[in-house]
Design an enzyme around this catalytic site. Structure first.
Site, short mmCIF file in Angstrom:
data_model
loop_
_atom_site.label_atom_id
_atom_site.label_comp_id
_atom_site.label_asym_id
_atom_site.label_seq_id
_atom_site.Cartn_x
_atom_site.Cartn_y
_atom_site.Cartn_z
N SER A 4 -2.39 7.51 -1.00
CA SER A 4 -2.75 6.28 0.24
C SER A 4 -0.67 5.51 0.69
O SER A 4 -0.13 5.68 1.50
CB SER A 4 -3.57 5.65 0.36
OG SER A 4 -4.97 6.99 0.07
N GLU A 5 -0.68 4.57 -0.18
CA GLU A 5 0.27 3.73 0.03
C GLU A 5 0.73 3.16 -1.55
O GLU A 5 0.24 3.45 -2.41
CB GLU A 5 -0.17 2.52 0.39
CG GLU A 5 -0.62 2.71 1.59
CD GLU A 5 -1.49 2.77 3.10
OE1 GLU A 5 -2.25 3.59 4.13
OE2 GLU A 5 -1.99 2.83 1.57
N THR A 6 2.18 3.51 -1.08
CA THR A 6 2.29 2.67 -1.85
C THR A 6 3.19 1.30 -2.06
O THR A 6 4.31 1.45 -1.70
CB THR A 6 3.61 3.84 -3.11
OG1 THR A 6 3.05 4.86 -3.14
CG2 THR A 6 4.49 3.16 -4.19
#
Length: 247
Positions: A4-6
């Site tokens: 989803s997010e890094t």
């Protein structure tokens, strides 16, 4: 990274040290875009610094697109100091096709929009149980063609919590979808709770709340609205993978 997010942490000055310094740069990327705020990736960044790098500071500051965010350890939780975003009534007719794509013919009790975050908050009827939200089959890819206004970049489904029964104790539940950023459904979303916190505090007349995000993985968040117009959101962490990126 296909998550989803890094989160990418960087030193702000040549002499900075991941173990001793207390202030770092932080940016977040989905598989498709850079985003202005991501709570759980900030939680992960703080966890790596506190638990892997053994950072000696009690409070860490991250310089981000959303300003300075702080993280501190409190017992077995990490507490994030995040902006609190207000919501405003949204006219149904403007987003009716999007709502239909998200929840079909389910009863919508309230509809709000957060202009600062471009998130649409859809509150389902209090008559629904948590299980209804959990079992709802959502085809988030359809949101892209159903959203006609161009102003929505994230959709929150939320439901008032139960004071009795199997899942008593949670003040509200939610799920979050952001296909505009390449995220069909996010497991646990700090930025969405920066919106949900202001809404449910107003609805429930409470500043201390316990929330649960009903994704397949799920996650519990402790919420405390502050007097300075911000919100403390606390969560627990687990390190599940270690590795090295080679460029």
């Amino acid at each position: 990274m296909n998550l989803s997010e890094t989160a990418f942490i960087r030193k702000l000055n040549p002499g900075d040290d991941f173990t001793k310094s207390s202030c770092f740069g932080l940016r977040w990327f989905t598989p498709a875009n850079e985003v202005p705020l991501c709570g759980h990736a900030t939680l992960a960044a703080a966890a790596v610094l506190f638990h892997i790098k053994k950072n000696t500071n009690s409070v860490l500051t991250f310089v981000t697109l959303s300003g300075e965010l702080k993280a501190r350890q409190v017992e077995d939780h990490i507490v994030l100091d995040l902006p609190l975003y207000l919501t405003y009534p949204q006219v149904l007719q403007e987003v009716e096709e999007l709502i239909k794509a998200a929840v079909g013919d389910m009863i919508v009790q309230d509809l709000r929009y957060s202009p600062d975050t471009k998130k649409l908050l859809v509150r389902l009827s209090d008559a629904y149980e948590r299980s209804v939200l959990e079992e709802l089959q959502v085809s988030a890819q359809r949101f892209l063609s159903a959203e006609k206004t161009g102003k929505v970049k994230g959709l929150i489904l939320t439901l008032k919590g139960n004071s009795s029964g199997k899942h008593k104790g949670h003040d509200f539940y939610s799920r979050y979808f952001a296909p505009w950023y390449g995220i069909l459904e996010d497991p646990v979303t700090g930025s969405a709770h920066a919106v949900l916190s202001s809404y449910w505090s107003e609805q429930l007349g409470k500043k201390e709340m316990l929330a649960f995000q009903c994704s397949r993985r799920g996650g519990e968040l402790k919420i405390s609205l502050r007097n300075d117009g911000r919100v403390d959101i606390a969560g627990q962490i687990a390190i599940v993978l270690k590795g090295d990126l080679i460029f």
